[in-house]
Design an enzyme around this catalytic site. Structure first.
Site, PDB file in Angstrom:
ATOM      1  N   GLU A 166      12.143  -2.528  11.655  1.00  0.00           N
ATOM      2  CA  GLU A 166      11.694  -1.456  10.758  1.00  0.00           C
ATOM      3  C   GLU A 166      10.490  -0.757  11.423  1.00  0.00           C
ATOM      4  OE1 GLU A 166       9.833  -3.082   7.246  1.00  0.00           O
ATOM      5  OE2 GLU A 166      10.592  -1.471   5.982  1.00  0.00           O
ATOM      6  N   CYS A 201      10.207   1.556   2.217  1.00  0.00           N
ATOM      7  CA  CYS A 201      11.147   0.486   2.569  1.00  0.00           C
ATOM      8  C   CYS A 201      12.581   0.983   2.602  1.00  0.00           C
ATOM      9  CB  CYS A 201      11.010  -0.649   1.569  1.00  0.00           C
ATOM     10  SG  CYS A 201      11.170  -0.048  -0.109  1.00  0.00           S
ATOM     11  N   GLY A 235       6.688  -6.263  -0.386  1.00  0.00           N
ATOM     12  CA  GLY A 235       5.967  -6.189   0.879  1.00  0.00           C
ATOM     13  C   GLY A 235       6.884  -6.616   2.008  1.00  0.00           C
ATOM     14  N   TRP A 256       0.798  -1.220   0.000  1.00  0.00           N
ATOM     15  CA  TRP A 256       0.000   0.000   0.000  1.00  0.00           C
ATOM     16  C   TRP A 256       0.835   1.277   0.000  1.00  0.00           C
ATOM     17  CZ3 TRP A 256       1.779   2.549   4.138  1.00  0.00           C
ATOM     18  CH2 TRP A 256       2.284   1.797   5.190  1.00  0.00           C
ATOM     19  N   ASN A 257       2.144   1.171   0.284  1.00  0.00           N
ATOM     20  CA  ASN A 257       2.881   2.432   0.474  1.00  0.00           C
ATOM     21  C   ASN A 257       3.192   3.163  -0.829  1.00  0.00           C
ATOM     22  OD1 ASN A 257       4.802   0.533  -0.186  1.00  0.00           O
ATOM     23  ND2 ASN A 257       6.335   1.290   1.244  1.00  0.00           N
ATOM     24  N   LYS A 266      -2.289  -8.476  -7.708  1.00  0.00           N
ATOM     25  CA  LYS A 266      -3.091  -8.426  -6.483  1.00  0.00           C
ATOM     26  C   LYS A 266      -2.572  -7.214  -5.687  1.00  0.00           C
ATOM     27  CE  LYS A 266      -3.956  -9.338  -2.033  1.00  0.00           C
ATOM     28  NZ  LYS A 266      -4.175  -7.931  -1.702  1.00  0.00           N
ATOM     29  N   PRO A 267      -3.336  -6.095  -5.721  1.00  0.00           N
ATOM     30  CA  PRO A 267      -2.880  -4.911  -4.995  1.00  0.00           C
ATOM     31  C   PRO A 267      -3.203  -5.028  -3.511  1.00  0.00           C
ATOM     32  CG  PRO A 267      -4.960  -4.442  -6.080  1.00  0.00           C
ATOM     33  CD  PRO A 267      -4.625  -5.875  -6.414  1.00  0.00           C
ATOM     34  N   ALA A 268      -2.596  -4.170  -2.695  1.00  0.00           N
ATOM     35  CA  ALA A 268      -2.890  -4.165  -1.262  1.00  0.00           C
ATOM     36  C   ALA A 268      -4.358  -3.798  -1.055  1.00  0.00           C
ATOM     37  CB  ALA A 268      -1.996  -3.152  -0.558  1.00  0.00           C
ATOM     38  N   SER A 269      -4.980  -4.404  -0.052  1.00  0.00           N
ATOM     39  CA  SER A 269      -6.414  -4.161   0.178  1.00  0.00           C
ATOM     40  C   SER A 269      -6.674  -2.732   0.642  1.00  0.00           C
ATOM     41  CB  SER A 269      -6.937  -5.148   1.222  1.00  0.00           C
ATOM     42  OG  SER A 269      -6.837  -6.443   0.701  1.00  0.00           O
ATOM     43  N   GLU A 302      10.903  -8.076  -3.169  1.00  0.00           N
ATOM     44  CA  GLU A 302      11.340  -6.763  -2.684  1.00  0.00           C
ATOM     45  C   GLU A 302      10.765  -6.621  -1.282  1.00  0.00           C
ATOM     46  OE1 GLU A 302      13.339  -4.691  -4.064  1.00  0.00           O
ATOM     47  OE2 GLU A 302      13.358  -5.201  -6.186  1.00  0.00           O
ATOM     48  N   LEU A 303      11.593  -6.851  -0.259  1.00  0.00           N
ATOM     49  CA  LEU A 303      11.057  -6.998   1.100  1.00  0.00           C
ATOM     50  C   LEU A 303      11.450  -5.830   2.007  1.00  0.00           C
ATOM     51  CD1 LEU A 303      11.768 -10.838   1.304  1.00  0.00           C
ATOM     52  CD2 LEU A 303       9.732  -9.681   0.445  1.00  0.00           C
TER      53      LEU A 303
HETATM   54  P1  NAP Z   1       2.536  -6.856   3.548  1.00  0.00           P
HETATM   55  O1  NAP Z   1       1.678  -6.981   4.724  1.00  0.00           O
HETATM   56  O2  NAP Z   1       3.587  -7.879   3.324  1.00  0.00           O
HETATM   57  O3  NAP Z   1       1.547  -6.758   2.298  1.00  0.00           O
HETATM   58  C1  NAP Z   1       2.017  -6.612   0.985  1.00  0.00           C
HETATM   59  C2  NAP Z   1       1.069  -7.294   0.029  1.00  0.00           C
HETATM   60  O4  NAP Z   1       1.040  -8.693   0.330  1.00  0.00           O
HETATM   61  C3  NAP Z   1      -0.374  -6.812   0.116  1.00  0.00           C
HETATM   62  O5  NAP Z   1      -0.953  -6.845  -1.153  1.00  0.00           O
HETATM   63  C4  NAP Z   1      -1.024  -7.862   1.020  1.00  0.00           C
HETATM   64  O6  NAP Z   1      -2.403  -8.006   0.831  1.00  0.00           O
HETATM   65  C5  NAP Z   1      -0.304  -9.096   0.522  1.00  0.00           C
HETATM   66  N1  NAP Z   1      -0.338 -10.223   1.450  1.00  0.00           N
HETATM   67  C6  NAP Z   1      -0.427 -10.214   2.797  1.00  0.00           C
HETATM   68  N2  NAP Z   1      -0.444 -11.489   3.274  1.00  0.00           N
HETATM   69  C7  NAP Z   1      -0.373 -12.307   2.199  1.00  0.00           C
HETATM   70  C8  NAP Z   1      -0.359 -13.723   2.014  1.00  0.00           C
HETATM   71  N3  NAP Z   1      -0.407 -14.566   3.043  1.00  0.00           N
HETATM   72  N4  NAP Z   1      -0.272 -14.197   0.765  1.00  0.00           N
HETATM   73  C9  NAP Z   1      -0.224 -13.372  -0.296  1.00  0.00           C
HETATM   74  N5  NAP Z   1      -0.246 -12.022  -0.193  1.00  0.00           N
HETATM   75  C10 NAP Z   1      -0.294 -11.499   1.036  1.00  0.00           C
HETATM   76  O7  NAP Z   1       3.338  -5.481   3.523  1.00  0.00           O
HETATM   77  P2  NAP Z   1       2.768  -4.011   3.704  1.00  0.00           P
HETATM   78  O8  NAP Z   1       2.537  -3.755   5.138  1.00  0.00           O
HETATM   79  O9  NAP Z   1       1.653  -3.764   2.748  1.00  0.00           O
HETATM   80  O10 NAP Z   1       4.015  -3.160   3.171  1.00  0.00           O
HETATM   81  C11 NAP Z   1       5.034  -2.758   3.998  1.00  0.00           C
HETATM   82  C12 NAP Z   1       6.265  -3.636   3.821  1.00  0.00           C
HETATM   83  O11 NAP Z   1       6.655  -3.653   2.461  1.00  0.00           O
HETATM   84  C13 NAP Z   1       7.444  -3.079   4.573  1.00  0.00           C
HETATM   85  O12 NAP Z   1       8.158  -4.115   5.200  1.00  0.00           O
HETATM   86  C14 NAP Z   1       8.304  -2.462   3.476  1.00  0.00           C
HETATM   87  O13 NAP Z   1       9.662  -2.348   3.805  1.00  0.00           O
HETATM   88  C15 NAP Z   1       8.028  -3.381   2.326  1.00  0.00           C
HETATM   89  N6  NAP Z   1       8.311  -2.723   1.044  1.00  0.00           N
HETATM   90  C16 NAP Z   1       9.403  -3.125   0.339  1.00  0.00           C
HETATM   91  C17 NAP Z   1       9.729  -2.508  -0.855  1.00  0.00           C
HETATM   92  C18 NAP Z   1      10.928  -2.918  -1.643  1.00  0.00           C
HETATM   93  O14 NAP Z   1      11.029  -2.534  -2.813  1.00  0.00           O
HETATM   94  N7  NAP Z   1      11.850  -3.702  -1.088  1.00  0.00           N
HETATM   95  C19 NAP Z   1       8.910  -1.483  -1.349  1.00  0.00           C
HETATM   96  C20 NAP Z   1       7.789  -1.102  -0.606  1.00  0.00           C
HETATM   97  C21 NAP Z   1       7.504  -1.743   0.591  1.00  0.00           C
HETATM   98  P3  NAP Z   1      -3.480  -7.320   1.821  1.00  0.00           P
HETATM   99  O15 NAP Z   1      -3.246  -5.854   1.700  1.00  0.00           O
HETATM  100  O16 NAP Z   1      -4.772  -7.749   1.254  1.00  0.00           O
HETATM  101  O17 NAP Z   1      -3.187  -7.832   3.188  1.00  0.00           O
END
Ligand code: NAP
Length: 483
Positions: A386, A289, A233, A156-157, A180-183, A255-256
């Site tokens: 983080e 991130c 994510g 979502w960010n 599949k975008p963030a909800s 990309e975590l």
């Molecule tokens: P997240 O909770 O991991 O969610 C990211 C995506 O994954 C969302 O679309 C989410 O869907 C989905 N998701 C969650 N659980 C899942 C599962 N069991 N199976 C499949 N998909 C699943 O992360 P976030 O809180 O949105 O984003 C923040 C994180 O992303 C931070 O750690 C940040 O550092 C990282 N990030 C990394 C980068 C990079 O380029 N390295 C860039 C941006 C962000 P729902 O929304 O429906 O839950």
């Protein structure tokens, strides 16, 4: 939504060239993080809708890959131009669902278009090789081909750029995508799908499925028709997807999470370091991130840096992103707010001092004050986790070896920053930092031309640049004999 082009606001998914609801009619509410009011609903899809999107994409693959790179590039460029034409509306949608100030939303969307522009061209340069064979009547030929259907899961960010950064290279080389975008931010993704449809991507080439993350994620990772998973994510979810993808041995890009160190050496230009730290730490209210998460300042310049940094932080205007005076929006939700509060309280309990901020903002809801913590100890949680919020912990260091050890003391390895004017130190520190990105004397290293990605538990693969194409290609060796 006050939009000039109302068709951009879609409350349906885009599968196989059609706009659909979920099979069981269930929906998910999407809230504005600034007001906490619901702005719309999207379908709560699951396994069946995802499978249907994958089948449509797989069907579309044959024709899409057989188009020339130039033909695909023309469609990508149309998509790019349509995004620019609708910039104001797309930015409005993003600010309302994500919270970031309008200027940042526009900046993000413009950044997202640079990936499309770059890959519309770079995809024409997928070269092979002819390798000299040790046998005289033979030739070794290497060609590169698109992997096939790509499953893209985004956070979502950065609701727009994380999609274009994955889709532009995939689509450019001939791979259909199921996104599949963030909800919390599905409307930016669905608006991109409206424009992808208008640009002329054939049915099934571009699909967006909203809904249950675990169900959609499981189908995308376990369906053998999907040949590649690209995820951005958290590290936690990345590990789940890696495990699931192993059942069909898919190609993966991850990309975590990050935990960026930001080091200010004694010889740094302090004013530039302060402005770099502001950019790196407070963009998107600290929810990126690559945000500086630990700021290390040499003991001889610590007080000067702290005083100048706090002065700049005091100028941040927190508020609803739709107000033009706002330059910092809310956090995405109460869960994030709770984590920020916990990190600040824990740091203070373990000896840190609050230099500015340190509490929820008077606006209430999801707003938190931009915060600087001084004299942070390495016992604090913030040293290891983080934060994903507007909190800058500042640590003191004595020498290069000590600070490099502190910077590398984490399982993460995405971005790192340092400020110095000594060329010898710059090379030594850049080589010693265990990070995929080392940003020297700048707080904003990203652009389409660079290989973005992390090492250690921050991920696998790279996005952007010529290297970003490789993640969507397979190498094929053709053995030519009888010559
Ligand atoms: P997240 O909770 O991991 O969610 C990211 C995506 O994954 C969302 O679309 C989410 O869907 C989905 N998701 C969650 N659980 C899942 C599962 N069991 N199976 C499949 N998909 C699943 O992360 P976030 O809180 O949105 O984003 C923040 C994180 O992303 C931070 O750690 C940040 O550092 C990282 N990030 C990394 C980068 C990079 O380029 N390295 C860039 C941006 C962000 P729902 O929304 O429906 O839950």
């Amino acid at each position: 939504m006050e939009l000039k082009n109302k068709s951009l606001f879609k409350e349906e998914c885009y599968i196989g060239g059609k706009w659909i609801k979920s099979i069981n009619g269930e929906t998910i509410d999407v809230d504005n993080p600034a007001t906490q009011k619901t702005i719309g609903k999207v379908p709560k899809c699951g396994k069946d809708e995802t499978r249907s999107a994958i089948e449509s994409a797989n069907l579309a693959f044959k024709n899409w890959k057989e188009k020339t790179a130039k033909e695909r590039s023309i469609v990508l460029k149309k998509w790019h131009d349509l995004i620019l034409k609708n910039l104001d509306d797309l930015a409005h949608i993003m600010t309302v669902e994500q919270g970031k100030p309008l200027a940042e939303s526009k900046g993000e969307i413009l950044m997202g278009t640079t990936y499309i522009e770059f890959y519309a061209e770079e995809s024409k340069r997928v070269y092979g090789d002819i390798i000299p064979d040790p046998l005289p009547d033979r030739r070794i030929v290497v060609i590169k081909q698109p992997v096939g259907v790509v499953g893209a899961i985004t956070p979502w960010n950065f609701p727009s750029t994380m999609i274009t950064r994955k889709c532009a290279p995939a689509l450019g080389v001939g791979c259909p995508v199921v996104i599949k975008p963030a909800s919390q931010t599905p409307f930016s993704a669905l608006a991109l799908a409206v424009l992808a449809q208008e640009a002329g991507f054939p049915d099934g080439v571009f699909n967006v499925v909203t809904g249950s993350a675990s169900e959609i994620g499981k189908e995308l990772t376990e369906n053998p028709m999907v040949k590649k998973i690209s995820f951005t994510g958290s590290t936690e979810v990345g590990k789940i997807l890696l495990k699931q993808s192993s059942s069909t041995v898919k190609k993966v890009s991850m990309e975590l999470g990050g935990h960026a160190p930001f080091i200010v050496f004694e010889d740094a230009n302090i004013d530039e370091a302060v402005s770099g730290a502001m950019m790196s730490k407070f963009r998107n209210s600290g929810q990126t991130c690559i945000c500086a998460n630990r700021i290390f300042v040499h003991e001889n310049i610590y007080n000067e840096f702290l005083q100048k940094f706090v002065q700049e932080v005091s100028k941040i205007k927190v508020g609803n992103g739709l107000e033009t005076s706002t330059n910092s929006g809310p956090l995405i939700d109460q869960f994030s707010l709770k984590k920020v509060k916990d990190h600040v309280n824990d740091a203070v309990n373990s000896g840190a001092k609050i230099a500015i901020g340190g509490d929820v903002h008077q606006l209430g809801g999801n707003f938190y004050q931009p915060t600087v913590l001084s004299n942070v100890t390495t016992k604090a949680k913030i040293t290891f986790e983080e934060t994903f919020g507007p909190v800058a912990p500042i640590y003191k260091f004595k020498n290069d070896e000590e600070v490099i050890n502190m910077a590398n003391d984490t399982p993460f390895g995405l971005a790192s920053y340092f400020y110095s004017r000594d060329i010898g130190r710059i090379w030594k520190v850049a080589e010693a930092l265990e990070y995929g990105i080392v940003s020297v004397n700048t707080g904003l290293p990203t652009k389409a031309e660079i290989p973005f990605g992390g090492v250690k538990e921050s991920g696998l693969g790279r996005e952007g640049s010529k290297y970003g194409l490789e993640d969507y290609l397979e190498i094929k060796y053709i053995s030519m004999a009888g010559i």
